[in-house]
Design a protein around this motif. Structure first.
Motif, PDB file in Angstrom:
ATOM      1  N   UNK B  69      23.153 -32.693 -30.683  1.00 39.84           N
ATOM      2  CA  UNK B  69      21.818 -32.725 -30.098  1.00 39.84           C
ATOM      3  C   UNK B  69      21.289 -34.148 -29.948  1.00 39.84           C
ATOM      4  N   UNK B  71      17.724 -35.466 -27.912  1.00 37.58           N
ATOM      5  CA  UNK B  71      16.635 -34.990 -27.062  1.00 37.58           C
ATOM      6  C   UNK B  71      16.645 -35.657 -25.689  1.00 37.58           C
ATOM      7  N   UNK B  94      10.253 -22.784 -29.818  1.00 30.27           N
ATOM      8  CA  UNK B  94       9.487 -23.766 -30.615  1.00 30.27           C
ATOM      9  C   UNK B  94      10.217 -23.999 -31.937  1.00 30.27           C
ATOM     10  N   UNK B  95      11.384 -24.639 -31.827  1.00 32.59           N
ATOM     11  CA  UNK B  95      12.247 -24.891 -32.983  1.00 32.59           C
ATOM     12  C   UNK B  95      12.422 -26.395 -33.118  1.00 32.59           C
ATOM     13  N   UNK B  96      13.232 -26.816 -34.066  1.00 34.15           N
ATOM     14  CA  UNK B  96      13.464 -28.259 -34.208  1.00 34.15           C
ATOM     15  C   UNK B  96      14.021 -28.839 -32.905  1.00 34.15           C
ATOM     16  N   UNK B  97      14.839 -28.070 -32.224  1.00 34.71           N
ATOM     17  CA  UNK B  97      15.394 -28.529 -30.955  1.00 34.71           C
ATOM     18  C   UNK B  97      14.320 -28.522 -29.868  1.00 34.71           C
ATOM     19  N   UNK B  99      11.069 -28.472 -30.036  1.00 34.20           N
ATOM     20  CA  UNK B  99       9.953 -29.392 -30.239  1.00 34.20           C
ATOM     21  C   UNK B  99      10.327 -30.816 -29.824  1.00 34.20           C
ATOM     22  N   UNK B 100      11.586 -31.164 -30.011  1.00 36.72           N
ATOM     23  CA  UNK B 100      12.009 -32.519 -29.673  1.00 36.72           C
ATOM     24  C   UNK B 100      12.181 -32.694 -28.162  1.00 36.72           C
ATOM     25  N   UNK B 101      12.319 -31.577 -27.450  1.00 34.57           N
ATOM     26  CA  UNK B 101      12.545 -31.656 -26.010  1.00 34.57           C
ATOM     27  C   UNK B 101      11.277 -31.422 -25.200  1.00 34.57           C
TER      28      UNK B 101
END
Ligand SMILES: Cc1cc2nc3c(=O)[nH]c(=O)nc-3n(C[C@H](O)[C@H](O)[C@H](O)COP(=O)(O)OP(=O)(O)OC[C@H]3O[C@@H](n4cnc5c(N)ncnc54)[C@H](O)[C@@H]3O)c2cc1C
Lengths: 246, 319
Positions: B69, B71, B94-97, B99-101
């Protein structure tokens, strides 16, 4: 090492939240405002630690009205060298991100740190937006950040664990618990904060794509149903038949 | 067209992505258009299943550079896919992934973003709802841009697998070189991560000693639940940090949250008050948590918890 720390001001968690009758605006009367905890405890403190070991400077930036200057002075008391306030009442996270990026773009920061989210709007949007405006790598939810020369090793929180990664300066990272320990400003810090520079900058124009329509309070809970501690079969029955939770 | 980014952390598409596709399909139905899912990287063995949740097509950018990953690269690729496919709405988790994108993608596409939504849009205004002020308020936002982005809160919609699997279509998009080097990933194997868990059994200082956690684990295992804890418990090293829920820990919204020997301080509630059903077990009838609870048991946890575990075993055996 030039570090920019973005700080926002939020109502204290224990504040009672209420809105105007039309649901358009947040009632500030009687609300205690604080520096957003993730910005303060983790991003700002880690930035100060890095400056203490590597030299350089820490700039604290807030997008907000003059009333926020107490919070900004607190950032200086904790250890930021200078502060910048972009003079606006921010209508959205997209607005804030645009302002941060347009300020940062000409200042050659090695690192931009902020909290993982604010405790009022809980969006986790600003860091990602700033990074895209500046075309920088972005590491969200960083719970550990060490620097070795130009390369940072970061632990990033993911679902059920952590990811360990490396990234070269410059970059943007959002800070989570673990990155540093909260610092209480001491008397010397508080005194020196009064004379550290706090520059006020005019905002750049920005057109929002999102409109806030209405705030409401969540429906009140119906009230707790107490179950006899001797009778857990009854609790299981309620959870199955009434709450449909198991 | 509604484009859903079906994330596949560590090669596996999980419940959150199925929820996002279910949601994307509903939005597409409202708009009278189709829902297309996109998968990034080479390992997403179960991507075809996305059809069951409502994707009429599953696109894959099968480039190994996307297996880790970053972003920045993910955003560049997703923006290109959205443009290529003419997406009007992009749905992320709305996950760690996600949210970063999400924020990056909104800047790149010039599209309005609302993150962490928990409702379908109102037709016409495209107004979506989310919880703010750590669960103490709700806000409706309307997205005005031509292209709209939302990230969907976990457990906000039930995944609906009533459709049929579809085949995967490879698409080619140029993948810029990433600047993040993922060195390793450490996750708890064999347990559902807290943000995804439907049932959470959480315990606090009322447990007295870390060695007493056996009864909490028994209850969690019996329910197929994930365990969590209050902050002082994590701070004193009784339990691992990733179990810490609340304002400073993680915020969760399971279907069922069982709080054992936790007083219910406002900072704790901030992370759990969006749970659908809350059960509180506490010997102090005045504990503030009871005000936020749906069901309460006033009693000694050392007696009540094993009794509850037995009652659930009995229930499971009968059902
Ligand atoms: C800025 C800030 C941020 C914070 N963030 C968080 C956070 O993210 N998460 C968090 O959890 N806390 C957080 N806290 C701490 C929070 O305020 C509380 O101190 C904490 O949640 C209390 O943890 P507890 O309920 O486990 O312990 P206690 O408050 O000590 O409660 C223990 C409870 O167990 C009950 N009990 C004891 N023995 C028994 C028994 N035998 N049977 C049944 N019940 C029993 C007691 O009646 C009591 O209610 C934060 C605090 C601050 C100031």
């Amino acid at each position: 090492m030039k570090i920019l720390v973005c700080i926002s001001q939020t109502p204290d968690t224990t504040s009672k939240i209420s809105f105007s009758a039309d649901g358009r605006t947040f009632n500030e009367a009687g609300v205690q405002f604080i520096m957003n905890p993730y910005d303060e405890w983790y991003a700002l403190v880690r930035a100060c630690e890095l400056r203490e070991s590597l030299g350089g400077s820490v700039t604290a930036l807030n997008v907000g009205p003059a009333a926020n200057e107490t919070t900004i002075r607190k950032a200086l008391a904790i250890g930021a060298d200078e502060a910048v306030r972009i003079d606006a009442v921010p209508p959205s996270s997209a607005f804030v991100a645009k302002q941060i990026a347009s300020f940062a773009k000409d200042h050659g920061f090695d690192m931009i740190l902020l909290g993982k989210e604010t405790i009022d709007y809980n969006g986790s949007e600003v860091g990602a937006m700033v990074s895209e405006h500046l075309d920088l790598p972005y590491v969200s939810y960083a719970s550990k950040l060490d620097l070795n020369g130009n390369t940072a090793t970061i632990e990033r929180e993911i679902e059920g664990g952590v990811e360990i990664l490396e990234v070269d300066l410059p970059f943007v990272a959002s800070a989570a618990k673990g990155m540093a320990e909260q610092r209480i400003p001491n008397m010397r810090g508080i005194m020196s904060a009064r004379t550290k520079p706090l520059n006020v900058v005019a905002p750049v124009p920005f057109e929002d794509q999102v409109e806030t329509l209405k705030f409401t309070l969540p429906p009140a809970k119906a009230g707790v149903k107490l179950v006899n501690p001797e009778d857990m079969d009854e609790l299981v029955r309620l959870l199955h038949e009434e709450a449909k939770a198991i | 067209m509604v484009l859903v980014f079906a994330e596949s952390p560590r090669g596996q598409i999980k419940k959150t992505a199925f929820e996002a596709v279910t949601y994307g399909k509903k939005v597409a139905d409202q708009l009278g258009t189709s829902c297309v899912a996109v998968v990034l990287g080479t390992n997403a063995a179960n991507a075809g299943e996305l059809g069951k949740y409502g994707a009429s097509k599953v696109l894959q950018v099968a480039d190994a550079a996307l297996n880790d990953f970053d972003s920045q690269t993910y955003t560049a690729v997703l923006a290109d896919v959205a443009k290529q496919q003419g997406a009007k709405v992009v749905v992320l988790c709305h996950t760690s992934t996600g949210k970063a994108i999400a924020g990056r993608l909104s800047v790149r596409l010039g599209a309005g973003l609302v993150s962490g939504v928990n409702s379908l849009p109102e037709t016409g205004t495209f107004s979506v709802r989310k919880s703010v002020f750590s669960g103490k308020a709700i806000v409706d936002y309307s997205i005005k841009s031509d292209v709209k982005i939302v990230s969907l809160m976990g457990n906000a919609v039930r995944p609906d697998a009533s459709g049929s699997p579809v085949s995967i279509e490879n698409i080619s998009v140029s993948v810029p070189a990433g600047r993040i080097r993922v060195k390793s990933v450490k996750t708890q194997e064999g347990t559902v991560p807290l943000p995804e868990a439907e049932i959470v059994v959480s315990a606090g200082r009322g447990m007295k000693e870390p060695t007493n956690w056996g009864i909490v684990e028994d209850l969690a295992n019996t329910l197929g639940a994930t365990t969590a804890c209050s902050r002082p418990v994590a701070d004193s090293g009784w339990r691992p940090h990733h179990e810490h829920v609340g304002q400073t820990g993680i915020a969760i919204r399971p279907n069922l949250y069982i709080a054992i020997g936790i007083s219910g301080a406002i900072q704790h509630l901030a992370g759990v008050n969006n749970s659908k059903v809350i059960v509180v077990i506490n010997k102090d009838a005045e504990a503030p948590f009871f005000k936020a609870a749906d069901y309460g048991v006033v009693g000694d946890l050392f007696e009540v918890v094993p009794r509850l575990t037995e009652a659930i075993k009995k229930f499971k055996a009968a059902h």
